[in-house]
Scaffold this motif. Structure first.
Motif, PDB file in Angstrom:
ATOM      1  N   VAL A 168       0.818  -1.213   0.000  1.00 47.92           N
ATOM      2  CA  VAL A 168       0.000   0.000   0.000  1.00 47.92           C
ATOM      3  C   VAL A 168       0.855   1.268   0.000  1.00 47.92           C
ATOM      4  CG1 VAL A 168      -1.726   1.299   1.303  1.00 47.92           C
ATOM      5  CG2 VAL A 168      -1.906  -1.193   1.143  1.00 47.92           C
ATOM      6  N   VAL A 169       1.919   1.267   0.776  1.00 47.68           N
ATOM      7  CA  VAL A 169       2.762   2.459   0.911  1.00 47.68           C
ATOM      8  C   VAL A 169       4.032   2.350   0.069  1.00 47.68           C
ATOM      9  CG1 VAL A 169       4.110   3.874   2.518  1.00 47.68           C
ATOM     10  CG2 VAL A 169       1.877   2.962   3.215  1.00 47.68           C
ATOM     11  N   HIS A 170       4.827   1.328   0.321  1.00 46.57           N
ATOM     12  CA  HIS A 170       6.175   1.305  -0.234  1.00 46.57           C
ATOM     13  C   HIS A 170       6.235   0.907  -1.705  1.00 46.57           C
ATOM     14  CE1 HIS A 170       7.963   2.278   3.576  1.00 46.57           C
ATOM     15  NE2 HIS A 170       7.195   1.385   4.153  1.00 46.57           N
ATOM     16  N   GLU A 171       5.424  -0.058  -2.130  1.00 45.46           N
ATOM     17  CA  GLU A 171       5.424  -0.382  -3.557  1.00 45.46           C
ATOM     18  C   GLU A 171       4.862   0.765  -4.375  1.00 45.46           C
ATOM     19  OE1 GLU A 171       3.911  -3.675  -6.858  1.00 45.46           O
ATOM     20  OE2 GLU A 171       2.801  -3.454  -4.982  1.00 45.46           O
ATOM     21  N   THR A 172       3.741   1.329  -3.944  1.00 49.44           N
ATOM     22  CA  THR A 172       3.128   2.408  -4.723  1.00 49.44           C
ATOM     23  C   THR A 172       4.046   3.626  -4.798  1.00 49.44           C
ATOM     24  OG1 THR A 172       1.940   3.257  -2.780  1.00 49.44           O
ATOM     25  CG2 THR A 172       0.776   1.672  -4.167  1.00 49.44           C
ATOM     26  N   ALA A 173       4.574   4.055  -3.648  1.00 49.81           N
ATOM     27  CA  ALA A 173       5.450   5.235  -3.645  1.00 49.81           C
ATOM     28  C   ALA A 173       6.741   4.958  -4.396  1.00 49.81           C
ATOM     29  CB  ALA A 173       5.754   5.656  -2.208  1.00 49.81           C
ATOM     30  N   GLY A 174       7.305   3.768  -4.224  1.00 53.83           N
ATOM     31  CA  GLY A 174       8.552   3.428  -4.896  1.00 53.83           C
ATOM     32  C   GLY A 174       8.422   3.427  -6.406  1.00 53.83           C
ATOM     33  N   LEU A 175       7.362   2.815  -6.909  1.00 49.55           N
ATOM     34  CA  LEU A 175       7.156   2.783  -8.363  1.00 49.55           C
ATOM     35  C   LEU A 175       6.878   4.178  -8.918  1.00 49.55           C
ATOM     36  CD1 LEU A 175       5.035  -0.456  -8.856  1.00 49.55           C
ATOM     37  CD2 LEU A 175       7.317  -0.009  -9.770  1.00 49.55           C
ATOM     38  N   ALA A 176       6.046   4.950  -8.213  1.00 51.21           N
ATOM     39  CA  ALA A 176       5.768   6.313  -8.672  1.00 51.21           C
ATOM     40  C   ALA A 176       7.048   7.140  -8.707  1.00 51.21           C
ATOM     41  CB  ALA A 176       4.727   6.964  -7.763  1.00 51.21           C
ATOM     42  N   ALA A 177       7.904   6.949  -7.710  1.00 53.22           N
ATOM     43  CA  ALA A 177       9.179   7.671  -7.668  1.00 53.22           C
ATOM     44  C   ALA A 177      10.052   7.313  -8.858  1.00 53.22           C
ATOM     45  CB  ALA A 177       9.906   7.346  -6.362  1.00 53.22           C
ATOM     46  N   LEU A 178      10.142   6.033  -9.160  1.00 53.84           N
ATOM     47  CA  LEU A 178      10.971   5.583 -10.282  1.00 53.84           C
ATOM     48  C   LEU A 178      10.460   6.147 -11.602  1.00 53.84           C
ATOM     49  CD1 LEU A 178      13.393   3.657 -10.916  1.00 53.84           C
ATOM     50  CD2 LEU A 178      11.681   1.905 -11.420  1.00 53.84           C
ATOM     51  N   ILE A 179       9.150   6.128 -11.780  1.00 54.03           N
ATOM     52  CA  ILE A 179       8.558   6.625 -13.027  1.00 54.03           C
ATOM     53  C   ILE A 179       8.785   8.127 -13.167  1.00 54.03           C
ATOM     54  CG2 ILE A 179       6.368   6.973 -14.236  1.00 54.03           C
ATOM     55  CD1 ILE A 179       5.462   4.301 -12.831  1.00 54.03           C
ATOM     56  N   LEU A 180       8.605   8.860 -12.082  1.00 52.93           N
ATOM     57  CA  LEU A 180       8.850  10.307 -12.134  1.00 52.93           C
ATOM     58  C   LEU A 180      10.304  10.613 -12.450  1.00 52.93           C
ATOM     59  CD1 LEU A 180       6.743  11.955  -9.285  1.00 52.93           C
ATOM     60  CD2 LEU A 180       7.002  12.811 -11.618  1.00 52.93           C
ATOM     61  N   ALA A 181      11.212   9.826 -11.882  1.00 51.48           N
ATOM     62  CA  ALA A 181      12.634  10.030 -12.158  1.00 51.48           C
ATOM     63  C   ALA A 181      12.943   9.827 -13.635  1.00 51.48           C
ATOM     64  CB  ALA A 181      13.477   9.091 -11.304  1.00 51.48           C
ATOM     65  N   VAL A 182      12.300   8.850 -14.251  1.00 54.93           N
ATOM     66  CA  VAL A 182      12.498   8.590 -15.685  1.00 54.93           C
ATOM     67  C   VAL A 182      11.989   9.769 -16.505  1.00 54.93           C
ATOM     68  CG1 VAL A 182      11.792   7.135 -17.616  1.00 54.93           C
ATOM     69  CG2 VAL A 182      12.466   6.081 -15.435  1.00 54.93           C
ATOM     70  N   PHE A 183      10.801  10.265 -16.184  1.00 53.93           N
ATOM     71  CA  PHE A 183      10.229  11.393 -16.921  1.00 53.93           C
ATOM     72  C   PHE A 183      11.053  12.663 -16.752  1.00 53.93           C
ATOM     73  CE2 PHE A 183       6.524   8.807 -17.578  1.00 53.93           C
ATOM     74  CZ  PHE A 183       5.850   9.379 -18.648  1.00 53.93           C
ATOM     75  N   LEU A 184      11.583  12.884 -15.551  1.00 56.84           N
ATOM     76  CA  LEU A 184      12.358  14.092 -15.289  1.00 56.84           C
ATOM     77  C   LEU A 184      13.714  14.070 -15.967  1.00 56.84           C
ATOM     78  CD1 LEU A 184      11.681  14.733 -11.503  1.00 56.84           C
ATOM     79  CD2 LEU A 184      11.488  16.456 -13.295  1.00 56.84           C
ATOM     80  N   GLY A 185      14.336  12.919 -16.003  1.00 65.08           N
ATOM     81  CA  GLY A 185      15.704  12.837 -16.487  1.00 65.08           C
ATOM     82  C   GLY A 185      16.692  13.237 -15.401  1.00 65.08           C
ATOM     83  N   ALA A 315      14.818   2.023  -4.824  1.00 60.36           N
ATOM     84  CA  ALA A 315      15.761   0.990  -4.393  1.00 60.36           C
ATOM     85  C   ALA A 315      15.586   0.639  -2.921  1.00 60.36           C
ATOM     86  CB  ALA A 315      17.193   1.441  -4.660  1.00 60.36           C
ATOM     87  N   VAL A 316      15.251   1.618  -2.098  1.00 55.48           N
ATOM     88  CA  VAL A 316      15.121   1.374  -0.657  1.00 55.48           C
ATOM     89  C   VAL A 316      13.679   1.045  -0.277  1.00 55.48           C
ATOM     90  CG1 VAL A 316      15.379   2.386   1.638  1.00 55.48           C
ATOM     91  CG2 VAL A 316      17.128   2.791  -0.106  1.00 55.48           C
ATOM     92  N   HIS A 317      12.750   1.914  -0.642  1.00 57.18           N
ATOM     93  CA  HIS A 317      11.356   1.708  -0.233  1.00 57.18           C
ATOM     94  C   HIS A 317      10.636   0.710  -1.143  1.00 57.18           C
ATOM     95  CE1 HIS A 317      11.263   4.835   2.857  1.00 57.18           C
ATOM     96  NE2 HIS A 317      12.074   5.514   2.061  1.00 57.18           N
ATOM     97  N   GLY A 318      10.770   0.904  -2.453  1.00 53.44           N
ATOM     98  CA  GLY A 318      10.077   0.008  -3.378  1.00 53.44           C
ATOM     99  C   GLY A 318      10.577  -1.414  -3.288  1.00 53.44           C
ATOM    100  N   VAL A 319      11.880  -1.585  -3.436  1.00 54.62           N
ATOM    101  CA  VAL A 319      12.463  -2.928  -3.368  1.00 54.62           C
ATOM    102  C   VAL A 319      12.257  -3.531  -1.985  1.00 54.62           C
ATOM    103  CG1 VAL A 319      14.624  -4.233  -3.468  1.00 54.62           C
ATOM    104  CG2 VAL A 319      14.130  -2.503  -5.213  1.00 54.62           C
ATOM    105  N   GLY A 320      12.443  -2.730  -0.940  1.00 51.30           N
ATOM    106  CA  GLY A 320      12.252  -3.230   0.417  1.00 51.30           C
ATOM    107  C   GLY A 320      10.835  -3.700   0.663  1.00 51.30           C
ATOM    108  N   GLY A 321       9.860  -2.885   0.278  1.00 49.15           N
ATOM    109  CA  GLY A 321       8.463  -3.256   0.485  1.00 49.15           C
ATOM    110  C   GLY A 321       8.062  -4.495  -0.292  1.00 49.15           C
ATOM    111  N   ILE A 322       8.534  -4.598  -1.528  1.00 48.17           N
ATOM    112  CA  ILE A 322       8.233  -5.774  -2.351  1.00 48.17           C
ATOM    113  C   ILE A 322       8.898  -7.018  -1.761  1.00 48.17           C
ATOM    114  CG2 ILE A 322       8.660  -6.831  -4.611  1.00 48.17           C
ATOM    115  CD1 ILE A 322       8.379  -3.932  -5.777  1.00 48.17           C
TER     116      ILE A 322
END
Length: 392
Positions: A168-185, A315-322
């Motif tokens: 609920v928290v770590h996978e969702t936030a982690g994936l959203a963070a990764l996607i935003l990082a890709v879009f931002l460059g 890497a920390v929240h997303g991977v950890g939560g998964i």
């Protein structure tokens, strides 16, 4: 209503708010350049304020309303409609359950801040965080914790097990963070060392303390289950801190302060989904593995894949939560189908919603600041303030 449960949950609610303000703000703020520390504080603080109002208005109803579709809770509890001093949620006043869940709705989009610091537009932060909390986070809360489709057997014979937010928290936030990082460059300025490792440590220590409310409070009772959740949370954090530092020493010859406290957060995120179901030995195993696994994930994303997830949120929240969610099945506590299936469903949903919201939000307000602002720092250019005045 149970008085002991209520008293503990009031404390737990304060502890979880303490995680974002000031814990996460200091942890993230110390990791960036000195000219961007106030922008990080501003992001965390503004998100805390805005998510509180939106959770009151719509989020709580979407997550915990009485909707029966399995997909969302509906809007019957908008603005806490029908919730008064006599309303109960289990043994708790419902208004207290609302407040406890509100602190989760605050910290989840605040976690994403670490992926986009030093280069994102402030207006985009506010708009994206608002829509993402309502349209991504709140529905997932309903699916897992609100009696929705991942908890009621709609897809799997057994309900997914996520005690305090690995999915609920770590996978969702982690994936959203990764996607935003890709879009931002990547950032225009070369990656600099953390400007204040001491601040990072203080923030991490506050997160560690606050996590007792995050995981222990998720028992929603003052009982032995809450005490066990608190204990295994602490042991996992301790183990991950040490294995992260040891792995750094083996690889680089030195164990750093920033490294050991990042290991703490990895251990805390990893044990979160399992904290209500495991024993202390299992917590040590989760933490010991998480310290190395999440460090290698940082290396993979930052150096191999070359994604500038600035403060390693995925890497920390997303991977950890998964990882922690999967370990529930590894230990034989939950079913493989439910744990992996829920991770897949929430992962796909989060990806689709996050990408859609990025396109919508950047059509309304700029995603990224201009190069001059980015190089000069967001503090002065965007907020008109400096964190430090070394001439006085």
């Amino acid at each position: 209503m149970n008085g002991a449960d209520t008293a503990w949950m009031i404390v737990a609610t304060a502890l979880v708010l303490f995680m974002t303000l000031p814990g996460l703000a200091l942890f993230y703020g110390g990791l960036v350049r000195s000219r961007n520390v106030l922008s990080v504080f501003m992001h965390c603080y503004a998100i805390a304020c805005l998510m509180s109002i939106l959770w009151f208005a719509f989020g709580y109803s979407i997550a915990f309303g009485s909707g029966t579709s399995g997909y969302w809770g509906g809007l019957d509890k908008m603005f806490l409609n029908g919730v008064d001093l006599e309303s109960l949620s289990g043994t708790l006043p419902e208004i207290l359950f609302f407040a406890f869940q509100m602190t989760f709705a605050i910290i989840t989009p605040a976690l994403i801040v670490g992926a986009y610091v030093e280069r994102i537009g402030f207006g985009f932060v506010l708009l994206f965080s608002s829509l993402w909390m309502l349209l991504c986070y709140a529905p997932v809360v309903h699916w897992v914790w609100g009696g929705g489709m991942l908890a009621n057997g709609m897809f799997f014979e057994t309900a997914v097990m996520d005690f305090a937010g690995g999915i609920v928290v770590h996978e969702t936030a982690g994936l959203a963070a990764l996607i935003l990082a890709v879009f931002l460059g990547a950032r225009k300025v070369d990656n600099k060392p953390p400007h204040n490792p001491g601040m990072v440590m203080i923030g991490a220590a506050m997160l560690w303390v606050g996590w007792f409310g995050f995981n222990g409070g998720s028992q929603l009772a003052a009982d032995a289950g809450a005490a066990m959740a608190l204990t295994v949370t602490h042991l996992s954090a301790a183990a991950a801190s040490l294995t992260w530092a040891l792995w750094e020493k083996i690889k680089f010859g030195k164990a750093s302060l920033v490294g050991i406290v990042t290991g703490t957060i990895a251990g805390l995120a990893s044990v979160t989904p399992a904290s209500g179901f495991i024993n202390p030995i299992q917590a040590l195993i989760i933490g010991a593995v998480a310290g190395i696994l999440c460090q290698e994930a940082v290396n993979l994303i930052r150096n191999k894949v070359k994604i500038d997830d600035t403060l390693d949120v995925f890497a920390v929240h997303g991977v950890g939560g998964i990882f922690g969610t999967i370990m529930i099945a590894v230990f034989g506590i939950g079913s493989w189908a439910s744990q992996l299936g829920a991770l897949a469903i929430v992962g796909i949903f989060t990806t689709v919603v996050t990408v859609a919201l990025i396109y919508i939000c950047k059509a309304i307000t700029p995603l990224r600041v201009d190069e001059e602002t980015e190089v000069g720092g967001l503090d002065l250019a965007v907020h008109g303030e400096r964190a430090y005045d070394i001439t006085s």
